[in-house]
Scaffold this motif. Structure first.
Motif, PDB file in Angstrom:
ATOM      1  N   ARG A  76     -37.787 -46.324 -10.494  1.00  0.00           N
ATOM      2  CA  ARG A  76     -36.479 -46.878 -10.883  1.00  0.00           C
ATOM      3  C   ARG A  76     -36.099 -47.869  -9.801  1.00  0.00           C
ATOM      4  O   ARG A  76     -35.691 -47.466  -8.709  1.00  0.00           O
ATOM      5  CB  ARG A  76     -35.425 -45.788 -10.992  1.00  0.00           C
ATOM      6  CG  ARG A  76     -35.599 -44.901 -12.187  1.00  0.00           C
ATOM      7  CD  ARG A  76     -34.506 -43.877 -12.236  1.00  0.00           C
ATOM      8  NE  ARG A  76     -34.558 -43.176 -13.513  1.00  0.00           N
ATOM      9  CZ  ARG A  76     -33.546 -42.539 -14.042  1.00  0.00           C
ATOM     10  NH1 ARG A  76     -32.409 -42.485 -13.399  1.00  0.00           N
ATOM     11  NH2 ARG A  76     -33.664 -41.947 -15.193  1.00  0.00           N
ATOM     12  N   SER A 127     -34.737 -52.237  -8.914  1.00  0.00           N
ATOM     13  CA  SER A 127     -34.123 -53.452  -9.450  1.00  0.00           C
ATOM     14  C   SER A 127     -35.236 -54.274 -10.113  1.00  0.00           C
ATOM     15  O   SER A 127     -36.424 -54.076  -9.834  1.00  0.00           O
ATOM     16  CB  SER A 127     -33.468 -54.259  -8.331  1.00  0.00           C
ATOM     17  OG  SER A 127     -34.458 -54.816  -7.494  1.00  0.00           O
ATOM     18  N   LEU A 147     -32.195 -49.680 -17.471  1.00  0.00           N
ATOM     19  CA  LEU A 147     -31.364 -48.483 -17.459  1.00  0.00           C
ATOM     20  C   LEU A 147     -29.944 -48.862 -17.866  1.00  0.00           C
ATOM     21  O   LEU A 147     -29.323 -49.718 -17.235  1.00  0.00           O
ATOM     22  CB  LEU A 147     -31.368 -47.846 -16.068  1.00  0.00           C
ATOM     23  CG  LEU A 147     -32.713 -47.271 -15.647  1.00  0.00           C
ATOM     24  CD1 LEU A 147     -32.684 -46.879 -14.170  1.00  0.00           C
ATOM     25  CD2 LEU A 147     -33.062 -46.077 -16.500  1.00  0.00           C
ATOM     26  N   GLU A 207     -26.628 -49.552 -15.434  1.00  0.00           N
ATOM     27  CA  GLU A 207     -27.042 -49.646 -14.037  1.00  0.00           C
ATOM     28  C   GLU A 207     -27.420 -51.073 -13.652  1.00  0.00           C
ATOM     29  O   GLU A 207     -28.265 -51.289 -12.778  1.00  0.00           O
ATOM     30  CB  GLU A 207     -28.207 -48.686 -13.757  1.00  0.00           C
ATOM     31  CG  GLU A 207     -27.799 -47.235 -13.880  1.00  0.00           C
ATOM     32  CD  GLU A 207     -28.788 -46.289 -13.240  1.00  0.00           C
ATOM     33  OE1 GLU A 207     -29.395 -46.664 -12.214  1.00  0.00           O
ATOM     34  OE2 GLU A 207     -28.949 -45.193 -13.761  1.00  0.00           O
ATOM     35  N   ARG A 236     -31.267 -52.594 -13.029  1.00  0.00           N
ATOM     36  CA  ARG A 236     -32.270 -51.579 -12.662  1.00  0.00           C
ATOM     37  C   ARG A 236     -33.179 -51.279 -13.853  1.00  0.00           C
ATOM     38  O   ARG A 236     -32.734 -51.207 -14.995  1.00  0.00           O
ATOM     39  CB  ARG A 236     -31.615 -50.309 -12.160  1.00  0.00           C
ATOM     40  CG  ARG A 236     -31.007 -50.521 -10.773  1.00  0.00           C
ATOM     41  CD  ARG A 236     -30.329 -49.307 -10.216  1.00  0.00           C
ATOM     42  NE  ARG A 236     -31.149 -48.119 -10.175  1.00  0.00           N
ATOM     43  CZ  ARG A 236     -31.991 -47.803  -9.177  1.00  0.00           C
ATOM     44  NH1 ARG A 236     -32.129 -48.616  -8.155  1.00  0.00           N
ATOM     45  NH2 ARG A 236     -32.671 -46.678  -9.196  1.00  0.00           N
TER      46      ARG A 236
END
Length: 89
Positions: free
Chosen positions: A39, A41, A71, A74, A77
């Motif tokens: 997970r 950027s 995601l 987020e 991300r």
């Protein structure tokens, strides 16, 4: 005066959890692939994927991005899974 009920035995639940974990670990090992999920950027995710392809070339290790998804909520991300063979034959 309160009466407390006796808790049910948990041995059956323990056995079921152990069995499910064993099946899961067996299914991972029989596929023959090494997988890692990240997970990161978006920019870091691209860099990590490039790192995998340079370390384990696609032609020899069948390296690939198995899944890639943004995601929700987020920002930029990304969750992605890289897959490769453990050795080059």
């Amino acid at each position: 005066m309160r009466r407390y009920q006796q808790r049910p035995p948990l041995e059956g639940l323990r056995r079921e959890i152990a069995r499910a974990r064993q099946e899961k670990s067996e299914s991972k090992s029989t596929s023959g692939f090494v997988r890692e999920t990240y997970r990161l950027s978006r920019g870091q995710a691209r860099d990590k994927a490039r790192e995998w392809f340079s370390t384990w070339p696609k032609a020899a290790y069948w390296t690939e991005v198995e899944s890639w998804r943004p995601l929700p909520g987020e920002g930029d991300r990304i969750e992605f899974t890289m897959r490769r063979l453990p050795t080059a034959d």
